[in-house]
Design an enzyme around this catalytic site. Structure first.
Site, mmCIF file in Angstrom:
data_model
loop_
_atom_site.group_PDB
_atom_site.id
_atom_site.type_symbol
_atom_site.label_atom_id
_atom_site.label_comp_id
_atom_site.label_asym_id
_atom_site.label_seq_id
_atom_site.Cartn_x
_atom_site.Cartn_y
_atom_site.Cartn_z
ATOM 1 N N ASP A 80 46.249 52.634 33.470
ATOM 2 C CA ASP A 80 45.900 51.524 34.357
ATOM 3 C C ASP A 80 45.602 50.271 33.548
ATOM 4 O O ASP A 80 45.375 50.342 32.333
ATOM 5 C CB ASP A 80 44.672 51.881 35.202
ATOM 6 C CG ASP A 80 43.423 52.112 34.353
ATOM 7 O OD1 ASP A 80 43.540 52.779 33.309
ATOM 8 O OD2 ASP A 80 42.341 51.606 34.720
ATOM 9 N N GLU A 174 40.936 54.134 33.723
ATOM 10 C CA GLU A 174 39.916 53.923 32.688
ATOM 11 C C GLU A 174 39.107 52.667 32.969
ATOM 12 O O GLU A 174 37.897 52.625 32.740
ATOM 13 C CB GLU A 174 40.585 53.796 31.312
ATOM 14 C CG GLU A 174 39.617 53.871 30.144
ATOM 15 C CD GLU A 174 39.105 52.522 29.675
ATOM 16 O OE1 GLU A 174 38.215 52.503 28.808
ATOM 17 O OE2 GLU A 174 39.568 51.472 30.179
HETATM 18 ZN ZN ZN Z 1 41.497 49.809 27.527
#
Ligand code: ZN
Length: 411
Positions: A80, A174
């Site tokens: 992401d 994340e």
């Molecule tokens: Zn990162």
């Protein structure tokens, strides 16, 4: 294929994660990118490839040392990109940088200035990848993925590079703190791993913040202001008073290095009810705890003044400093530091003023230092990646897998 060519392809996938989604993956478009990576890994000789129900991608590069009994290392990056800047229709470009402002777009005037970002001076003469200044680039962390898979391609092509089993993990979400949530540490099967998710080439990090989230709820009493004397309790004003009691010198805008902080991230409310969201950070766990206590005491003080229950503080721990785990595995950082020096760069071991995927995973049993990817200005429109340093990161990974293979299993 070179790492930067992979990056240019990967940034076409709009994988911005969504902190409000409440599911993992938070953006269904992360699936598209995950499937693309699976397809690519299949062509690179990666085995045991697995895309799980929550969009985590796993794979294994098998050892090419007969009867390999050494340590099994992992390499981790996230798919992401940040939600803090636009991440759709990214127009990536390669600019040969000759110094001065790095101009992303002549028409809009978007540029990166060495006055604001002095590290730009390190890259005079380099080819740099940026967006057109209207979106982020997504080198965080697609540069890391590109480097890991370029390493995989090199290992596939050149059997003279001797290495042990290498586990690969690509995670969703994340940027919203969820990459570790469903990470299958046991199934991953590595003894330790490196997240390839830092900034500049040469970064090797094993110290992170200890992190707490603090919600402050202020309950007021609203009454017509014309007849409010001795009756009204204005939650908005008490919230302002609460924040006024937080030491101004211990805020992000006044701290650096090993100094932690209180940070008021959000405030919304009115006379009746005002809510504030703070984060507390410090590399030292004890000091972080003391900051939490200060917030409790501040609430007590105000409750004494305005009535019990006016200010309610809720504290939740977010993550721990991974140094607590990594100090028992010094070799994991000594090896990359030595390689970076061999490659002619002085390593940057400054503490992370934040967390990493690895901070969470280290406490789940997977010690996990963090390595730089050769990029800067994450989460914003001025993000850029340096082609030379992406190549150097690939080289670092190739040397690293060889060096790890020479170590004892109990590294
Ligand atoms: Zn990162």
């Amino acid at each position: 294929m070179k790492a930067h060519e992979r990056l240019l392809h990967y940034v076409t996938f709009p994988t911005g994660s969504d902190p409000k989604a409440g599911v993992i993956p938070s953006n269904p478009e992360e699936w598209e990118f995950a499937r693309e990576l699976v397809r690519e890994m299949e062509t690179l000789g990666v085995q045991d490839i697995r895309l799980d129900d929550h969009c985590y991608v796993y794979g294994r590069i098998p050892a090419n040392i007969p009867d390999y009994k050494g340590p099994v290392m992992g390499l981790i990056a996230h798919m992401d990109v940040s939600y803090e800047a636009p991440s759709r229709d990214i127009q990536a470009q390669i600019i040969h940088y000759e110094g001065g402002d790095l101009v992303q777009n002549k028409d809009t005037g978007a540029s990166v200035s060495p006055e604001d970002y002095p590290f730009l001076n390190n890259y005079v003469g380099c080819d740099i990848i940026t967006s057109d200044g209207s979106t982020l680039l997504g080198a965080d962390n697609k540069a890391g993925i590109a480097e890991i898979l370029t390493m995989a391609e090199t290992l596939q092509k050149d059997d003279s590079i001797k290495h042990g089993d290498i586990m690969i993990g690509f995670t969703p979400d994340e940027e919203i703190g969820e990459s570790g949530t469903f990470f299958d540490v046991e199934g991953f099967g590595a003894d330790f791993a490196y997240t390839v998710d830092g900034d500049a080439f040469g970064e090797c990090q094993w110290i992170t913040f200890n992190a707490f989230e603090v919600m402050v709820h202020v309950h007021g009493f609203n009454i017509h202001p014309g007849s409010a004397k001795d009756k009204m309790i204005n939650a908005a004003r008490i919230a302002a008073e609460f924040d006024g009691l937080i030491p101004d010198s211990e805020t992000p805008e006044h701290t650096e290095g090993f100094q932690g902080f209180y940070h008021l991230c959000e405030i919304h409310g009115d006379v009746e009810q005002t809510d504030m969201e703070y984060i507390i950070r410090d590399h030292d766990f004890q000091i972080a705890k003391e900051r939490c206590e200060t917030m409790q005491k501040t609430a007590e003080f105000l409750n004494h003044k305005y009535g019990e229950g006016t200010v309610v503080v809720e504290i939740e721990e977010s993550y721990h400093n991974m140094e607590e785990i990594l100090k028992d595995h010094p070799v994991l950082t000594e090896i990359p530091l030595a390689i970076i020096r061999e490659m002619g760069e002085e390593p940057d071991t400054a503490p992370v003023r934040g967390g990493t995927d690895g901070a969470f995973l280290s406490f789940k049993g997977l010690p996990c230092p963090n390595l730089g990817v050769g990029a800067h200005n994450f989460h914003g429109k001025k993000e850029f990646a340096v082609i030379r340093d992406m190549d150097r990161t690939v080289e670092l990974l190739i040397r690293l897998v060889q060096r790890i293979a020479e170590q004892d299993k109990n590294i």
